[in-house]
Write an enzyme that holds these catalytic residues in place. Structure first.
Site, PDB file in Angstrom:
ATOM      1  N   ASN A  90       2.436   2.817 -10.976  1.00  0.00           N
ATOM      2  CA  ASN A  90       1.147   2.791 -11.644  1.00  0.00           C
ATOM      3  C   ASN A  90      -0.024   2.965 -10.678  1.00  0.00           C
ATOM      4  O   ASN A  90      -1.064   3.485 -11.056  1.00  0.00           O
ATOM      5  CB  ASN A  90       0.990   1.460 -12.403  1.00  0.00           C
ATOM      6  CG  ASN A  90      -0.448   1.192 -12.819  1.00  0.00           C
ATOM      7  OD1 ASN A  90      -0.968   1.804 -13.742  1.00  0.00           O
ATOM      8  ND2 ASN A  90      -1.103   0.272 -12.109  1.00  0.00           N
TER       9      ASN A  90
ATOM     10  N   LYS B  65      -1.827  14.671 -10.178  1.00  0.00           N
ATOM     11  CA  LYS B  65      -1.041  14.332 -11.366  1.00  0.00           C
ATOM     12  C   LYS B  65      -0.167  15.511 -11.803  1.00  0.00           C
ATOM     13  O   LYS B  65       0.951  15.306 -12.316  1.00  0.00           O
ATOM     14  CB  LYS B  65      -1.963  13.893 -12.510  1.00  0.00           C
ATOM     15  CG  LYS B  65      -2.720  12.602 -12.226  1.00  0.00           C
ATOM     16  CD  LYS B  65      -1.787  11.433 -11.934  1.00  0.00           C
ATOM     17  CE  LYS B  65      -2.547  10.118 -11.796  1.00  0.00           C
ATOM     18  NZ  LYS B  65      -1.653   8.971 -11.517  1.00  0.00           N
TER      19      LYS B  65
ATOM     20  N   THR C 227     -10.768   0.826 -17.892  1.00  0.00           N
ATOM     21  CA  THR C 227     -10.407   0.168 -16.643  1.00  0.00           C
ATOM     22  C   THR C 227     -11.490   0.485 -15.624  1.00  0.00           C
ATOM     23  O   THR C 227     -12.443   1.221 -15.910  1.00  0.00           O
ATOM     24  CB  THR C 227      -9.063   0.684 -16.109  1.00  0.00           C
ATOM     25  OG1 THR C 227      -9.178   2.097 -15.829  1.00  0.00           O
ATOM     26  CG2 THR C 227      -7.939   0.484 -17.120  1.00  0.00           C
TER      27      THR C 227
ATOM     28  N   TYR D  57      -7.618  14.705  -8.363  1.00  0.00           N
ATOM     29  CA  TYR D  57      -6.909  13.892  -9.354  1.00  0.00           C
ATOM     30  C   TYR D  57      -6.003  14.778 -10.206  1.00  0.00           C
ATOM     31  O   TYR D  57      -4.811  14.487 -10.389  1.00  0.00           O
ATOM     32  CB  TYR D  57      -7.913  13.151 -10.231  1.00  0.00           C
ATOM     33  CG  TYR D  57      -7.272  12.210 -11.223  1.00  0.00           C
ATOM     34  CD1 TYR D  57      -6.780  10.974 -10.803  1.00  0.00           C
ATOM     35  CD2 TYR D  57      -7.143  12.538 -12.566  1.00  0.00           C
ATOM     36  CE1 TYR D  57      -6.182  10.094 -11.704  1.00  0.00           C
ATOM     37  CE2 TYR D  57      -6.559  11.671 -13.471  1.00  0.00           C
ATOM     38  CZ  TYR D  57      -6.071  10.453 -13.035  1.00  0.00           C
ATOM     39  OH  TYR D  57      -5.475   9.594 -13.928  1.00  0.00           O
TER      40      TYR D  57
ATOM     41  N   ASP E  57       0.874  -1.167   0.000  1.00  0.00           N
ATOM     42  CA  ASP E  57       0.000   0.000   0.000  1.00  0.00           C
ATOM     43  C   ASP E  57       0.912   1.219   0.000  1.00  0.00           C
ATOM     44  O   ASP E  57       1.601   1.495   0.991  1.00  0.00           O
ATOM     45  CB  ASP E  57      -0.894  -0.012   1.249  1.00  0.00           C
ATOM     46  CG  ASP E  57      -1.841   1.173   1.311  1.00  0.00           C
ATOM     47  OD1 ASP E  57      -1.688   2.117   0.510  1.00  0.00           O
ATOM     48  OD2 ASP E  57      -2.733   1.170   2.173  1.00  0.00           O
TER      49      ASP E  57
END
Length: 234
Positions: free
Chosen positions: A87, A161, A192, A157, A60
């Protein structure tokens, strides 16, 4: 400790989606692949499906104790690491919120998984990577983390990033003297659990640039942001 000339890669979140496709691609190129998941059972189930030399490990990236435990296992079993592919990541905290309504807790959660965990894992595995003659670090970013790709509706998010791209640049600068290349890449919108069923790209298409950076790209390429094997603007 296992001594081998076969190249070895570690893929975080390698039990599904793009990470699983990256693991498949590296195995096809005769790499030994370590796949990690937050659950050891999940990592083992994925390893059973993959064909080739696969080692499942529980990890984790948001938990320093989990990172230390995984690194201890690696040091007991292996002599080096050639490729680290960061990833693992999350998107779900942005559900139903925007930049004006998201909480500090949700921002912290995404930053921890998508950016801070990457830095901590690189720190923890650095001496392992230094033993490779061709060490490479690839960070899975997103076009939503580029300055011209930011949106207000995926705040944590996008920011995570964007920060990951910044960390990629800083890591590349810090590790250039050690001969370790560091790059980030955008896989595109991929089918996904995170991307959803309507996404136009397959996991294999999303994984292609990461596999290329890990295996074929010039080692001199470092500190860049890539999509479809081409450098793009941060």
């Amino acid at each position: 400790m296992e001594m081998t000339s076969v190249k070895r890669a570690l893929v975080t979140g390698g039990n599904r989606g793009i990470g699983y496709a990256i693991a498949q691609g590296l195995l096809a190129k005769d790499y030994e692949v370590i796949i990690t998941a937050r659950s050891l059972d999940s990592a083992k189930q994925a390893a059973d499906k993959l064909q080739g030399s696969v080692i499942p490990i529980e990890l984790d990236v948001t938990d320093d104790r989990s990172i230390r435990h995984a690194v201890e296992i690696l040091y007991q079993r292996f002599d080096r690491l050639d490729v680290l592919i960061n990833n693992a990541g999350i998107l779900h905290p942005d559900n139903g919120v925007d930049i004006l309504t998201i909480s500090r807790e949700k921002l912290d959660l995404t930053m921890d998984a998508n950016m801070f965990g990457v830095i901590r894992l690189v720190q923890a595995l650095l001496s392992f990577l230094e033993k490779s003659q061709d060490a490479r670090i690839i960070n899975l970013s997103s076009g939503m983390g580029a300055l011209d790709g930011l949106t207000t509706t995926s705040p944590s998010y996008c920011l995570s990033k964007l920060a990951l791209n910044g960390a990629t640049t800083m890591l590349a600068q810090s590790l250039s003297s050690k001969g370790i290349s560091v790059n980030s890449m955008c896989p595109g919108w991929v089918r996904t659990d995170m991307g959803g069923a309507s996404a136009p790209r397959s996991p294999e298409q999303g994984a292609d640039t990461a596999i290329w950076l890990a295996t074929e790209a010039s080692h001199r390429e470092s500190g860049k942001f890539w999509r479809d094997r081409k450098a793009i603007a941060y």
